[in-house]
Design a protein around this motif. Sequence first.
Motif, mmCIF file in Angstrom:
data_model
loop_
_atom_site.group_PDB
_atom_site.id
_atom_site.type_symbol
_atom_site.label_atom_id
_atom_site.label_comp_id
_atom_site.label_asym_id
_atom_site.label_seq_id
_atom_site.Cartn_x
_atom_site.Cartn_y
_atom_site.Cartn_z
ATOM 1 N N UNK A 107 -6.717 -8.382 -24.948
ATOM 2 C CA UNK A 107 -6.591 -9.181 -23.737
ATOM 3 C C UNK A 107 -6.238 -8.259 -22.579
ATOM 4 N N UNK A 108 -6.556 -8.683 -21.364
ATOM 5 C CA UNK A 108 -6.273 -7.834 -20.204
ATOM 6 C C UNK A 108 -4.779 -7.760 -19.890
ATOM 7 N N UNK A 109 -4.338 -6.667 -19.269
ATOM 8 C CA UNK A 109 -2.922 -6.529 -18.900
ATOM 9 C C UNK A 109 -2.597 -7.400 -17.683
ATOM 10 N N UNK A 110 -1.990 -8.541 -17.905
ATOM 11 C CA UNK A 110 -1.769 -9.537 -16.862
ATOM 12 C C UNK A 110 -0.787 -9.031 -15.793
ATOM 13 N N UNK A 111 0.323 -8.423 -16.209
ATOM 14 C CA UNK A 111 1.324 -7.956 -15.239
ATOM 15 C C UNK A 111 0.750 -6.901 -14.304
ATOM 16 N N UNK A 112 -0.008 -5.970 -14.855
ATOM 17 C CA UNK A 112 -0.559 -4.893 -14.054
ATOM 18 C C UNK A 112 -1.603 -5.409 -13.065
ATOM 19 N N UNK A 113 -2.417 -6.350 -13.514
ATOM 20 C CA UNK A 113 -3.433 -6.917 -12.624
ATOM 21 C C UNK A 113 -2.771 -7.742 -11.524
ATOM 22 N N UNK A 114 -1.739 -8.501 -11.874
ATOM 23 C CA UNK A 114 -1.026 -9.284 -10.863
ATOM 24 C C UNK A 114 -0.363 -8.364 -9.838
ATOM 25 N N UNK A 115 0.177 -7.257 -10.285
ATOM 26 C CA UNK A 115 0.791 -6.290 -9.369
ATOM 27 C C UNK A 115 -0.256 -5.671 -8.443
ATOM 28 N N UNK A 116 -1.430 -5.345 -8.987
ATOM 29 C CA UNK A 116 -2.494 -4.774 -8.168
ATOM 30 C C UNK A 116 -2.987 -5.773 -7.129
ATOM 31 N N UNK A 117 -3.124 -7.039 -7.515
ATOM 32 C CA UNK A 117 -3.559 -8.064 -6.563
ATOM 33 C C UNK A 117 -2.501 -8.282 -5.487
ATOM 34 N N UNK A 118 -1.224 -8.249 -5.880
ATOM 35 C CA UNK A 118 -0.146 -8.402 -4.902
ATOM 36 C C UNK A 118 -0.149 -7.238 -3.905
ATOM 37 N N UNK A 119 -0.362 -6.016 -4.378
ATOM 38 C CA UNK A 119 -0.465 -4.870 -3.471
ATOM 39 C C UNK A 119 -1.640 -5.031 -2.524
ATOM 40 N N UNK A 120 -2.743 -5.526 -3.041
ATOM 41 C CA UNK A 120 -3.929 -5.734 -2.208
ATOM 42 C C UNK A 120 -3.675 -6.776 -1.126
ATOM 43 N N UNK A 121 -3.070 -7.890 -1.493
ATOM 44 C CA UNK A 121 -2.830 -8.974 -0.532
ATOM 45 C C UNK A 121 -1.800 -8.559 0.513
ATOM 46 N N UNK A 122 -0.661 -8.025 0.069
ATOM 47 C CA UNK A 122 0.380 -7.635 1.023
ATOM 48 C C UNK A 122 -0.070 -6.460 1.892
ATOM 49 N N UNK A 123 -0.850 -5.555 1.340
ATOM 50 C CA UNK A 123 -1.382 -4.459 2.138
ATOM 51 C C UNK A 123 -2.340 -4.946 3.202
ATOM 52 N N UNK A 124 -3.203 -5.888 2.840
ATOM 53 C CA UNK A 124 -4.138 -6.457 3.824
ATOM 54 C C UNK A 124 -3.391 -7.174 4.935
ATOM 55 N N UNK A 125 -2.399 -7.979 4.555
ATOM 56 C CA UNK A 125 -1.609 -8.688 5.561
ATOM 57 C C UNK A 125 -0.865 -7.724 6.480
ATOM 58 N N UNK A 126 -0.314 -6.669 5.909
ATOM 59 C CA UNK A 126 0.430 -5.708 6.719
ATOM 60 C C UNK A 126 -0.493 -4.955 7.678
ATOM 61 N N UNK A 127 -1.713 -4.660 7.256
ATOM 62 C CA UNK A 127 -2.662 -3.998 8.158
ATOM 63 C C UNK A 127 -3.013 -4.916 9.322
#
Length: 104
Positions: free
Chosen positions: A27-47
């Motif tokens: 199965x896929x690593x859920x915590x790591x993917x959620x962390x990557x998506x959170x970095x993507x979303x918060x990074x986009x918002x901050x830009x």
Amino acid sequence: MAYVDHAFSISDEDIMMGDSSYAIRSRPPIKEIAFAVALLVFGSLAIVVGSIMAANRVGGDRAHGIFFAILGSVLFLPGFYYTRIAYYAYKGYKGFSFDNIPAV
């Protein structure tokens, strides 16, 4: 033609026959993917927010907005990279695997 030394090359038989320490995840690593998506979303918002702050001088002077946009890009880049790997691994593209995402 150049001489190629095959003494140190690894063939498919070596990988299949040898005792390998490769772990196959079911199965896929859920915590790591959620962390990557959170970095993507918060990074986009901050830009976006940093760009608006720099253009309109909101929240101080222009330097605060530029700093916020740079901080957002630092969050955005790894988030985009690992989210892309997770998406391509989910879709089954050749060369992409969930094992390429490091553990948190």
